[in-house]
Design an enzyme around this catalytic site. Structure first.
Site, mmCIF file in Angstrom:
data_model
loop_
_atom_site.group_PDB
_atom_site.id
_atom_site.type_symbol
_atom_site.label_atom_id
_atom_site.label_comp_id
_atom_site.label_asym_id
_atom_site.label_seq_id
_atom_site.Cartn_x
_atom_site.Cartn_y
_atom_site.Cartn_z
ATOM 1 N N HIS A 37 0.817 -1.213 0.000
ATOM 2 C CA HIS A 37 0.000 0.000 0.000
ATOM 3 C C HIS A 37 0.853 1.266 0.000
ATOM 4 C CE1 HIS A 37 -3.259 2.666 1.824
ATOM 5 N NE2 HIS A 37 -3.854 2.104 0.790
ATOM 6 N N LYS A 44 3.193 4.443 -1.189
ATOM 7 C CA LYS A 44 3.256 5.403 -2.294
ATOM 8 C C LYS A 44 4.576 6.141 -2.167
ATOM 9 C CE LYS A 44 -1.354 4.760 -1.758
ATOM 10 N NZ LYS A 44 -1.998 4.085 -0.619
ATOM 11 N N ASP A 80 17.084 9.358 -8.158
ATOM 12 C CA ASP A 80 18.527 9.611 -8.013
ATOM 13 C C ASP A 80 18.975 9.754 -6.562
ATOM 14 O OD1 ASP A 80 18.864 9.484 -10.737
ATOM 15 O OD2 ASP A 80 18.879 11.658 -11.048
ATOM 16 N N HIS A 108 -8.933 11.190 1.012
ATOM 17 C CA HIS A 108 -8.001 10.067 0.905
ATOM 18 C C HIS A 108 -6.753 10.279 1.755
ATOM 19 C CE1 HIS A 108 -5.391 7.097 -1.315
ATOM 20 N NE2 HIS A 108 -6.525 6.415 -1.253
ATOM 21 N N LYS A 116 -4.125 10.677 4.933
ATOM 22 C CA LYS A 116 -3.789 9.971 6.175
ATOM 23 C C LYS A 116 -2.754 10.836 6.882
ATOM 24 C CE LYS A 116 -4.047 6.829 2.552
ATOM 25 N NZ LYS A 116 -5.463 6.647 2.487
ATOM 26 N N ASP A 121 -0.268 19.984 18.093
ATOM 27 C CA ASP A 121 0.206 21.220 18.730
ATOM 28 C C ASP A 121 0.871 22.179 17.759
ATOM 29 O OD1 ASP A 121 -0.758 20.433 21.183
ATOM 30 O OD2 ASP A 121 1.146 19.640 21.894
#
Length: 359
Positions: free
Chosen positions: A108, A110, A115, A265, A267, A272
């Site tokens: 899952h 991404k 380089d 979508h 997360k 603070d």
């Protein structure tokens, strides 16, 4: 771009901001491109990624692409054929046929690393829905662009299992198989030390009881706790499961807001105004067993960028109150049953896969 004690960190707003920079990075690659995504759609913006990856491979750059066999179902085969013909390496992670052997956990992550000098990590896959069109906002999501030593470290550890990399205030965690507990513990630690405000934006929010209690404990000791959750979702049963938790949180002093302008979508969390957590890791049972990423940045400047994004989305969201949780009738009953079934399935599946990996 914010300079965070040796690491350059830029927060990007969804695909609209991230894709042009990701494509430009691939176009400038001279040695190596590593791309991992759950979903890769070949049409639309995906065709531009295919073109840049193909061009990079043809000019001698080492190109490796990993897509998930479930998330990229129907796309992975043609994508692999196209890129391999150009000289790229393509891995389909746990294709659907692996389900028959019990290998159902997913990749899952991404991640785009170019380089070993620039990395993009967040929740965005490759697809037009993350960009929006004709005045409609794209899916609400976030990506961190990282530069500096942290990218060199990441390049050396991509093939490893559980990884924790540190450069100044930037910490990158790769969960490995069934390694989500360490990522969840970063959230729990941040909650434990929160003094003023916690804002979480999570697309698929189904935390365990310990995490639920941590949120309400923070609220009861005077921390302003806000949840930005999906009013629209690409996984309906996931939203139904989350809605079953609303009454508990509202009674515990936690504020809930539903984003309905597009699919949420993201997360992410800001604590603070000093600390940002963002990545592919959902606070749900499945992320506990899948391959995931989380970036933890303790820097006020970077957190301020995320706070601005969250404030904008909170102001445009629908606040939820206890009266909204008192609906009756057949539709409410069906949603509750669907939500309970979804929650139980996710928990049982994650527990089963976790036991398989420990054998």
């Amino acid at each position: 771009m914010k300079e965070a004690a040796g690491a350059q960190v830029t927060l990007l707003d969804g695909g609209a901001e991230a894709y042009p920079r990701m494509l430009a990075a691939i176009a400038s690659a001279t040695r190596r491109v590593h791309l991992e995504v759950y979903t890769f759609e070949r049409e639309g913006v995906g065709s531009r990624f295919v073109a840049e990856l193909t061009a990079a491979a043809q000019r001698g750059v080492e190109v490796k692409v990993i897509v998930d066999g479930w998330g990229s179902m129907g796309e992975s085969g043609p994508l692999k054929a196209t890129l391999q013909a150009a000289g790229a390496k393509v891995q389909i992670y746990n294709p659907l046929t692996s389900l028959f052997t019990g290998r159902a956990w997913r990749n899952h992550r991404k991640i785009l690393l170019v380089d070993d000098r620039v990395a993009f990590i967040g929740g965005v896959n490759i697809g037009d829905e993350y960009m929006g069109a004709e005045g409609e906002p794209g899916w609400a999501d976030l990506v961190l662009e990282l530069r500096g030593d942290i990218c060199v470290q990441l390049g050396a550890k991509l093939q490893a299992g559980r990884v924790e990399l540190v450069s100044g205030p930037v910490r990158v965690l790769l969960s490995g198989f069934s390694g989500g507990r360490r990522l969840k513990n970063r959230y729990l630690m941040a909650l434990k030390h929160a003094e003023q405000q916690v804002v979480l934006a999570h697309a698929y929010f189904l935390p365990d009881r310990g995490f639920m209690r941590a949120l309400t404990r923070a609220a009861r000791r005077g921390v302003s706790v806000h949840l930005l959750l999906a009013g629209r979702s690409d996984v309906p049963f996931a939203r139904a499961a989350t809605m079953r938790l609303y009454r508990y949180f509202l009674r515990g002093g936690v504020h809930i807001h539903e984003w309905t302008a597009s699919t949420l979508h993201a997360k992410a969390a800001v604590v603070d105004g000093k600390r940002l957590l963002v990545g592919s890791f959902n606070l749900d049972p499945l992320s506990m067993v899948n391959l995931e990423t989380l970036v933890d940045v303790e820097d006020e400047g970077v957190a301020a960028q995320a706070t601005a994004w969250l404030d904008k989305h909170l102001k445009a969201s629908r606040p939820i109150v206890l009266a909204d949780c008192s609906r009756t009738g057949l539709q409410a009953w069906l949603l509750d049953i669907l939500g309970l079934a979804g929650a139980r399935f996710a928990e049982a599946f994650a527990n089963f896969m976790g036991r398989r990996r420990r054998r």
